[in-house]
Design a protein around this motif. Structure first.
Motif, short mmCIF file in Angstrom:
data_model
loop_
_atom_site.label_atom_id
_atom_site.label_comp_id
_atom_site.label_asym_id
_atom_site.label_seq_id
_atom_site.Cartn_x
_atom_site.Cartn_y
_atom_site.Cartn_z
N THR A 76 1.47 25.92 -5.71
CA THR A 76 1.69 25.19 -6.95
C THR A 76 3.11 24.65 -6.92
OG1 THR A 76 0.14 26.57 -8.19
CG2 THR A 76 1.74 25.33 -9.47
N GLN A 77 3.25 23.33 -7.09
CA GLN A 77 4.55 22.69 -6.89
C GLN A 77 4.87 21.73 -8.05
OE1 GLN A 77 5.50 24.68 -3.38
NE2 GLN A 77 6.80 23.10 -4.27
N MET A 78 6.11 21.30 -8.06
CA MET A 78 6.62 20.41 -9.10
C MET A 78 5.93 19.04 -9.08
SD MET A 78 10.53 19.05 -9.63
CE MET A 78 11.21 20.69 -9.59
N ALA A 79 5.88 18.43 -10.26
CA ALA A 79 5.32 17.08 -10.39
C ALA A 79 6.09 16.08 -9.55
CB ALA A 79 5.36 16.66 -11.86
N PRO A 80 5.44 14.98 -9.14
CA PRO A 80 6.15 13.91 -8.43
C PRO A 80 7.34 13.42 -9.25
CG PRO A 80 3.78 13.53 -8.37
CD PRO A 80 4.00 14.68 -9.31
N ASP A 81 8.50 13.38 -8.61
CA ASP A 81 9.75 12.98 -9.27
C ASP A 81 10.08 13.88 -10.45
OD1 ASP A 81 10.24 10.84 -7.52
OD2 ASP A 81 8.90 9.54 -8.68
N GLY A 82 9.64 15.15 -10.39
CA GLY A 82 9.96 16.10 -11.46
C GLY A 82 11.45 16.33 -11.57
N ILE A 112 -0.52 20.04 -8.39
CA ILE A 112 0.56 19.25 -8.99
C ILE A 112 0.73 19.72 -10.43
CG2 ILE A 112 1.36 16.96 -9.64
CD1 ILE A 112 -0.46 15.81 -7.45
N ARG A 113 1.85 20.35 -10.73
CA ARG A 113 2.14 20.83 -12.09
C ARG A 113 2.80 19.71 -12.87
NH1 ARG A 113 4.34 26.82 -13.24
NH2 ARG A 113 2.07 27.15 -13.09
N LEU A 114 2.01 19.01 -13.67
CA LEU A 114 2.47 17.79 -14.33
C LEU A 114 3.66 17.98 -15.27
CD1 LEU A 114 -0.91 15.97 -15.10
CD2 LEU A 114 0.59 15.70 -13.13
N ALA A 141 1.48 7.80 -8.44
CA ALA A 141 2.18 8.30 -7.26
C ALA A 141 1.24 9.12 -6.38
CB ALA A 141 3.38 9.14 -7.67
N ARG A 142 0.41 9.92 -7.02
CA ARG A 142 -0.55 10.72 -6.25
C ARG A 142 -1.53 9.81 -5.50
NH1 ARG A 142 -4.16 12.10 -3.75
NH2 ARG A 142 -5.92 13.52 -4.07
N LEU A 143 -2.03 8.75 -6.19
CA LEU A 143 -2.97 7.83 -5.56
C LEU A 143 -2.31 7.07 -4.42
CD1 LEU A 143 -4.72 6.45 -8.77
CD2 LEU A 143 -5.70 8.04 -7.09
N ILE A 150 -4.74 17.73 -2.07
CA ILE A 150 -4.34 18.04 -3.45
C ILE A 150 -5.43 18.90 -4.09
CG2 ILE A 150 -3.72 17.12 -5.70
CD1 ILE A 150 -1.68 16.60 -3.43
N TYR A 151 -5.07 20.10 -4.49
CA TYR A 151 -6.02 21.03 -5.11
C TYR A 151 -6.42 20.54 -6.50
CZ TYR A 151 -7.79 25.68 -6.56
OH TYR A 151 -8.56 26.74 -7.00
N GLY A 152 -5.44 19.98 -7.24
CA GLY A 152 -5.76 19.45 -8.55
C GLY A 152 -4.51 19.18 -9.36
N TYR A 153 -4.71 18.55 -10.52
CA TYR A 153 -3.65 18.35 -11.51
C TYR A 153 -3.65 19.51 -12.49
CZ TYR A 153 -3.87 13.29 -10.27
OH TYR A 153 -3.87 12.07 -9.63
N GLU A 154 -2.52 20.20 -12.62
CA GLU A 154 -2.37 21.19 -13.68
C GLU A 154 -1.78 20.46 -14.89
OE1 GLU A 154 -0.25 25.54 -14.49
OE2 GLU A 154 0.33 24.35 -12.75
N LEU A 155 -2.60 20.29 -15.93
CA LEU A 155 -2.22 19.39 -17.03
C LEU A 155 -1.06 19.91 -17.85
CD1 LEU A 155 -4.88 18.13 -16.08
CD2 LEU A 155 -5.46 17.71 -18.47
N TRP A 156 -0.96 21.22 -18.02
CA TRP A 156 0.18 21.80 -18.74
C TRP A 156 0.39 23.21 -18.22
CZ3 TRP A 156 3.23 18.71 -21.53
CH2 TRP A 156 4.27 19.29 -22.25
#
Length: 693
Positions: A76-82, A112-114, A141-143, A150-156
């Motif tokens: 589990t990692q930081m959002a793009p440009d977090g 991706i932890r949004l 950015a993901r696209l 990518i396992y998925g988007y973690e929305l919050w």
């Protein structure tokens, strides 16, 4: 949860193996042991718990040769440009899309932890327009990245306390809005939620009801387990019941943060989490990020080396084939996970959390056609000396052959440390290079070979009742030197019994066997340890009846010691007017603090092989602003005070920020047992351990 308030300061500890280990008595009503059933293979090996939060920082941090052996499944990692500044960092680091190639070549996916696009934690909500803009940017950015792992988007993250209901409205409505926004742009990448900070049945039920009714169900359900491993199975069962009640098809479960600050990377603690996640059918689990990024959640030292926790995950990563069902022991926190290789020729078991003498039972071997007659067993251990103490390799505790009886074997594990991790490798047939010897295979005179399921290899030697009764082992030593001898025994009497120990016909010494509460026909035994010297090649070790009381013999095992070095944990010493504190930064997961009063002291016992001058490392922390001291007494003689320069914090103040340091002093010791006392001096200091060499 990635940033942590400063913990309360504590104290110090240390421990070493004495020449003679005296175990706690074992009751006749033997508790159930940790059990592996290799006939019950319940899921493929996928290394579900091998990932970490912010475990990857950037190229080379950590190095691939540290990542790959752990076979991570998901990070589990930081959002793009977090814009988060992970602990100790001066710039954002760990962007999910930037580290995705690192994860991919090491066999892992990335979540991706949004909300980590925000600069603060807890997150500071601005507006819906602001959030929509951020979501659009991250999804695009993901696209654009073309990443296919990518396992998925973690929305919050942790909406049960980080979601601003006053400004943003209810979280359920916020989920619906965000989910629809993402799916309009990217309908293929999976969604993950609600990612609450702890399991809450009511929160989950409300969330899923709304998601079902709005057609916004997450593809992967997630929450954190930050309160210890024991509730995990109940939480998973409760969640599955909610799914069934609401008519929702089963979702993969991602526990995207696990372990407390005091448990992080500690092998004995994390083995229990691995066991729970495997048995509960969790899809992925990532170790929490409490301290530093880019270190696989503290499995790696600040200098990029392997610590004791890394070896546990290396063993986990080595598993292949099918997971075998495990049942935890009911006398302690002893638990673990096991696998059977695809060719059915290797069984791997990792476990921890137990203390003292424990048994590991492997059953169902009669269901594996590759196993019959005898099993070759290798037991290894990995210690916990603190996150920044490197461990170059695990310790081989023993290698031996155990007869398979009624489709099972029993493996005694002596002197377990709760913070240490253990690994058993079991293969078919016998091996010649062994360090564990069964008593029934030795030269038995004036005694009887008996059978019992409580004995190693289901046999032992009893009725060692006469002055000329003895059991003589012939052992092979790969090199001349000092060895640790472990003797498995039972003493069903009410007082300590004795046998004489003679090595290669030399003058005998005496071994003392404390009462174990029963004989091996009805109860588990115990073990004592003694240091002996062996020559290279063949040696004889004879144990002979001594005194008026009795003992039964189960096995002996040998461990080569090499150069003299004895480590004693402070919490295992005699602690007076001070406090033992748990902390993941400390060696063995504990230390001694509050050595604050004139009569506060920690008394260590060190067994030296010869009289002379030795060096002594002292692990300590001094969170004051100036140098502190402890008084030092060796065998009743006062020595110069030990000075402790300031370390910038106490041991439990945010582990792995360098608050435990080492000072080295010289001590003159006599041959045999020595008493070393560290007491309150000027200022204050905590003690973690001493190591004499």
């Amino acid at each position: 949860m990635k940033k942590m308030a400063v913990l309360l300061s504590g104290a110090l500890l240390l421990g070493m193996v004495p020449a003679l280990f005296v175990p706690a008595p074992v009751s006749a009503a033997t508790p159930a042991p940790f059990t592996v059933d290799v006939s019950n293979l319940y899921r493929p090996v996928t290394h579900v718990a091998s990932g970490s939060l912010y475990g990857l920082a950037e190229e080379g941090r950590p190095a691939d040769d540290l990542i790959a052996p752990t076979h991570p499944k998901m990070f589990t990692q930081m959002a793009p440009d977090g814009q988060q500044l992970p602990n100790g960092e001066t710039k954002p680091i760990g962007d999910a899309l930037k580290v995705a190639p690192i994860a991919k070549r090491n066999g892992a996916e990335v979540t991706i932890r949004l909300p980590d696009i925000y600069p603060d934690f807890p997150y500071q909500w601005v507006s819906w327009d602001d959030w929509y803009g951020k979501v659009d940017k991250m999804v695009q950015a993901r696209l654009d990245s073309g990443a296919d792992n990518i396992y998925g988007y973690e929305l919050w993250n942790e909406p049960d306390w980080t979601w601003n209901t006053k400004k943003a409205g209810s979280f359920n409505d916020g989920w619906t809005k965000t989910y629809n926004r993402i799916h309009a742009l990217d309908p293929n990448t999976k969604t993950i939620g609600p990612s609450i900070s702890k399991y809450d049945s009511n929160f989950i039920k409300s969330f899923l009801t709304n998601a079902r009714d709005t057609n916004t169900l997450p593809d992967i359900i997630s929450w954190h387990e930050l309160d210890g491993p024991k509730p995990i199975a109940d939480h998973v069962a409760d969640y599955r019941a909610i799914e069934k009640e609401l008519g929702i098809s089963p979702r993969p479960i991602s526990i995207n943060e696990y372990s407390t600050p005091a448990e992080e990377a500690v092998p004995g603690d994390l083995s229990q989490y691995i066991a729970q996640f495997e048995r509960s059918g969790v899809d992925t689990a990532t170790i929490a990020f409490w301290f530093r990024p880019g270190r696989l959640s503290n499995l790696i030292t600040a200098n990029g080396e392997k610590n004791g926790g890394w070896w546990l995950y290396k063993w986990y990563g080595d598993m292949n084939g099918q997971m075998a069902l495990t049942t935890p022991g009911n006398s302690s926190n002893l638990d673990g996970a096991a696998s059977v290789s695809n060719d059915k020729k290797e069984i791997d078991v990792l476990f921890g959390g137990g203390s003292g003498n424990q048994n590991v039972v492997i059953k169902g071997l009669d269901g594996l056609s590759t196993f019959s007659g005898t099993a070759s067993v290798k037991l290894e251990s990995t210690p916990w000396y603190g996150v920044d103490t490197a461990v170059s390799e695990p310790t081989t505790v023993f290698k031996g052959n155990i007869a398979i009886q009624n489709g099972q074997i029993t493996i005694p594990v002596t002197d377990m440390k709760p913070s240490s991790g253990y690994h058993v490798t079991i293969t078919p047939g016998a091996q010649s290079d062994i360090t564990r010897y069964e008593a029934e295979k030795a030269n038995v005179q004036g005694a009887s070979v008996l059978s019992s399921n409580h004995a190693s290899s289901s046999s032992y030697v009893g009725r060692i009742d006469n002055p000329d009764s003895y059991v003589e082992f012939t052992v092979n030593a790969p090199a001349a030197g000092n060895y640790n001898l472990t003797v498995g025994y039972a003493n069903g009497g009410s007082s300590t019994s004795q046998q004489s120990l003679s090595v290669n016909g030399a003058e005998a010494t005496t071994l003392n066997y404390p009462a174990t509460g029963g004989w091996l026909d009805a109860a588990d035994g115990a073990a004592v340890q003694q240091q002996i010297a062996l020559k290279e090649g063949s040696n004889t070790i004879r144990l002979t009846k001594a005194g008026s009381d009795y003992a039964e013999l189960d096995y002996i095992q040998l461990q080569q010691l090499g150069s003299f070095k004895q480590r004693v944990e402070a919490e295992d010493a005699q602690v007076s007017d001070a406090r033992i504190v748990k902390g993941s930064y400390a060696s063995n997961g504990q230390f001694v603090g509050n050595i604050d009063n004139s009569n506060s002291s920690v008394t260590f016992t060190v067994n030296a092989p010869a009289a002379g001058t030795y060096k002594m490392d002292i692990g300590y922390a001094n969170g004051t602003n100036s140098t502190s001291t402890h008084t030092l007494t060796v065998n009743g003689q006062a020595q110069d005070a030990v000075s402790y320069p300031t370390t910038g914090g106490w041991t439990a103040n945010v582990p792995n920020f360098g608050t435990r340091q080492i000072v080295t002093v010289s001590v003159n010791l006599k041959q045999g047992d020595n008493t070393i006392v560290l007491g309150k001096g000027n200022g204050y200091a905590e003690l973690d351990y001493i190591e004499v060499y």
